[in-house]
Design a protein around this motif. Structure first.
Motif, PDB file in Angstrom:
ATOM      1  N   GLU A 100       0.917  -1.087   0.041  1.00 47.23           N
ATOM      2  CA  GLU A 100       0.002  -0.053  -0.101  1.00 47.23           C
ATOM      3  C   GLU A 100       0.778   1.203   0.037  1.00 47.23           C
ATOM      4  O   GLU A 100       1.870   1.352   0.947  1.00 47.23           O
ATOM      5  CB  GLU A 100      -0.935  -0.038   1.350  1.00 47.23           C
ATOM      6  CG  GLU A 100      -1.828   1.345   1.323  1.00 47.23           C
ATOM      7  CD  GLU A 100      -2.657   1.674   0.426  1.00 47.23           C
ATOM      8  OE1 GLU A 100      -3.613   0.953   0.220  1.00 47.23           O
ATOM      9  OE2 GLU A 100      -2.335   2.674  -0.259  1.00 47.23           O
ATOM     10  N   ASP A 101       0.658   2.132  -1.035  1.00 48.03           N
ATOM     11  CA  ASP A 101       1.871   3.308  -1.107  1.00 48.03           C
ATOM     12  C   ASP A 101       1.036   4.676  -0.422  1.00 48.03           C
ATOM     13  O   ASP A 101       1.740   5.311  -0.222  1.00 48.03           O
ATOM     14  CB  ASP A 101       1.799   3.689  -2.613  1.00 48.03           C
ATOM     15  CG  ASP A 101       0.570   4.041  -3.245  1.00 48.03           C
ATOM     16  OD1 ASP A 101      -0.635   3.390  -2.963  1.00 48.03           O
ATOM     17  OD2 ASP A 101       0.494   5.113  -3.979  1.00 48.03           O
ATOM     18  N   GLU A 102      -0.222   4.568   0.008  1.00 53.05           N
ATOM     19  CA  GLU A 102      -0.730   5.628   1.006  1.00 53.05           C
ATOM     20  C   GLU A 102      -0.123   5.436   2.371  1.00 53.05           C
ATOM     21  O   GLU A 102      -0.572   4.417   3.097  1.00 53.05           O
ATOM     22  CB  GLU A 102      -1.987   5.432   1.086  1.00 53.05           C
ATOM     23  CG  GLU A 102      -2.928   6.014  -0.212  1.00 53.05           C
ATOM     24  CD  GLU A 102      -4.247   5.643  -0.525  1.00 53.05           C
ATOM     25  OE1 GLU A 102      -5.069   6.021   0.590  1.00 53.05           O
ATOM     26  OE2 GLU A 102      -4.808   5.166  -1.441  1.00 53.05           O
ATOM     27  N   MET A 147      -3.835   0.793  -7.390  1.00 53.54           N
ATOM     28  CA  MET A 147      -3.135   1.889  -7.784  1.00 53.54           C
ATOM     29  C   MET A 147      -1.766   2.083  -7.162  1.00 53.54           C
ATOM     30  O   MET A 147      -1.807   2.490  -5.819  1.00 53.54           O
ATOM     31  CB  MET A 147      -3.924   3.110  -7.579  1.00 53.54           C
ATOM     32  CG  MET A 147      -5.082   3.015  -8.358  1.00 53.54           C
ATOM     33  SD  MET A 147      -4.702   3.055 -10.104  1.00 53.54           S
ATOM     34  CE  MET A 147      -4.431   4.558 -10.605  1.00 53.54           C
ATOM     35  N   ASP A 183      -2.851  -3.211  -2.871  1.00 53.27           N
ATOM     36  CA  ASP A 183      -3.453  -2.084  -3.247  1.00 53.27           C
ATOM     37  C   ASP A 183      -3.306  -2.224  -4.944  1.00 53.27           C
ATOM     38  O   ASP A 183      -2.441  -2.911  -5.428  1.00 53.27           O
ATOM     39  CB  ASP A 183      -2.695  -0.964  -2.697  1.00 53.27           C
ATOM     40  CG  ASP A 183      -3.086   0.377  -3.281  1.00 53.27           C
ATOM     41  OD1 ASP A 183      -4.523   0.253  -3.502  1.00 53.27           O
ATOM     42  OD2 ASP A 183      -2.427   1.369  -3.538  1.00 53.27           O
ATOM     43  N   LYS A 206     -11.902   0.666  -0.386  1.00 51.25           N
ATOM     44  CA  LYS A 206     -11.512   1.577   0.360  1.00 51.25           C
ATOM     45  C   LYS A 206     -12.401   2.825   0.397  1.00 51.25           C
ATOM     46  O   LYS A 206     -13.096   3.000  -0.655  1.00 51.25           O
ATOM     47  CB  LYS A 206      -9.903   2.173   0.070  1.00 51.25           C
ATOM     48  CG  LYS A 206      -9.019   1.166   0.362  1.00 51.25           C
ATOM     49  CD  LYS A 206      -7.644   1.776   0.025  1.00 51.25           C
ATOM     50  CE  LYS A 206      -7.152   1.566  -1.281  1.00 51.25           C
ATOM     51  NZ  LYS A 206      -5.851   2.267  -1.534  1.00 51.25           N
TER      52      LYS A 206
HETATM   53 CA    CA Z   1      -2.590   3.457  -4.089  1.00 53.13          CA
END
Ligand code: CA
Length: 237
Positions: A9-11, A55, A53, A102
């Protein structure tokens, strides 16, 4: 030993939050915010489950999923954006065991993780052609033959290539000929449990099946029962 989870997850805030909750539940957690790095980690190390995730920088989550599942078998739960129906369908087709939209409630994610881990422990290769044969499962409708053991579908001898989910949906319809199955029933049988509100996914699979079977061979196999669901009638053509 506690299950190990790879969280992709990049967030950062979300990733940190989920990581803390997972650690609190007693899971071992590794984290990545980059698709390419995550794929390398997932290929190198044995994880019991991957939260992925879609994106992502580096490599899109769906691509990570496809490349990963070509190499090894591991349950993957996708973290998807709201309304990304095609992402969900593509992800399930590519072999993800589940997805969660999400923003999600952490309790729901934890529940889905428990289910995925339990299902995977019970059926390590469910839905895959390498699965151990459960029975001599041959199902037929007219000239269509579904061979469960060989994970193969033929119509009048012509092989039809189906994804795992399409295959499963066809199998369930064939097993229940003349019984109208609701979208909810099909969804829970194909996706494992209740995906309330996501029944349009069923329509997408039915469309795929019709385009691969009904349209190609000029038959009307899968009937729509308006307002109820779908059925394969044993005596029709
Ligand atoms: Ca993302």
């Amino acid at each position: 030993m506690s299950a190990s989870i790879l969280l992709v997850e990049d967030e950062e805030k979300l990733a940190r939050f989920v990581e803390l909750e997972l650690l609190h539940e007693g899971y071992r957690v590794s984290k990545s915010g980059n698709g390419r790095e995550a794929l390398e980690m997932a290929l190198k190390d044995p994880y019991d489950l991957i939260l992925l995730d879609i994106m992502l920088p580096g490599l899109n989550g769906l691509e990570v999923l496809r490349r990963l599942l070509k190499e090894k078998e591991v349950p993957v739960i996708l973290l998807t954006a709201r309304d990304a129906v095609m992402d969900k369908v593509s992800g399930l087709d590519a072999g993800a065991v589940d997805y969660i939209t999400k923003p999600f409630a952490i309790e729901e994610l934890l529940a889905r993780i428990r289910v995925a881990l339990k299902l995977h422990a019970a059926h390590p290769a469910a839905g895959s052609s390498t699965a151990a044969p459960k029975e001599e499962g041959i199902l037929t409708w007219q000239e269509l033959v579904l061979d469960e053991r060989r994970h193969q579908v033929r119509y009048a001898g012509h092989e039809i290539t189906l994804t795992n989910r399409e295959f499963l949906m066809l199998k369930i319809l064939l097993e229940n000929q003349d019984i109208v199955l609701s979208r909810d029933t099909l969804l829970s049988r194909v996706c494992g449990y209740d995906y309330a509100g996501e029944t349009n996914i069923v329509d997408v699979y039915i469309r795929y099946l019709r385009s691969k079977i009904d349209d190609v061979f000029g038959v009307k196999m899968i009937r729509t029962v308006r307002g109820v669901g779908y059925v394969i009638q044993s005596g029709t053509e």
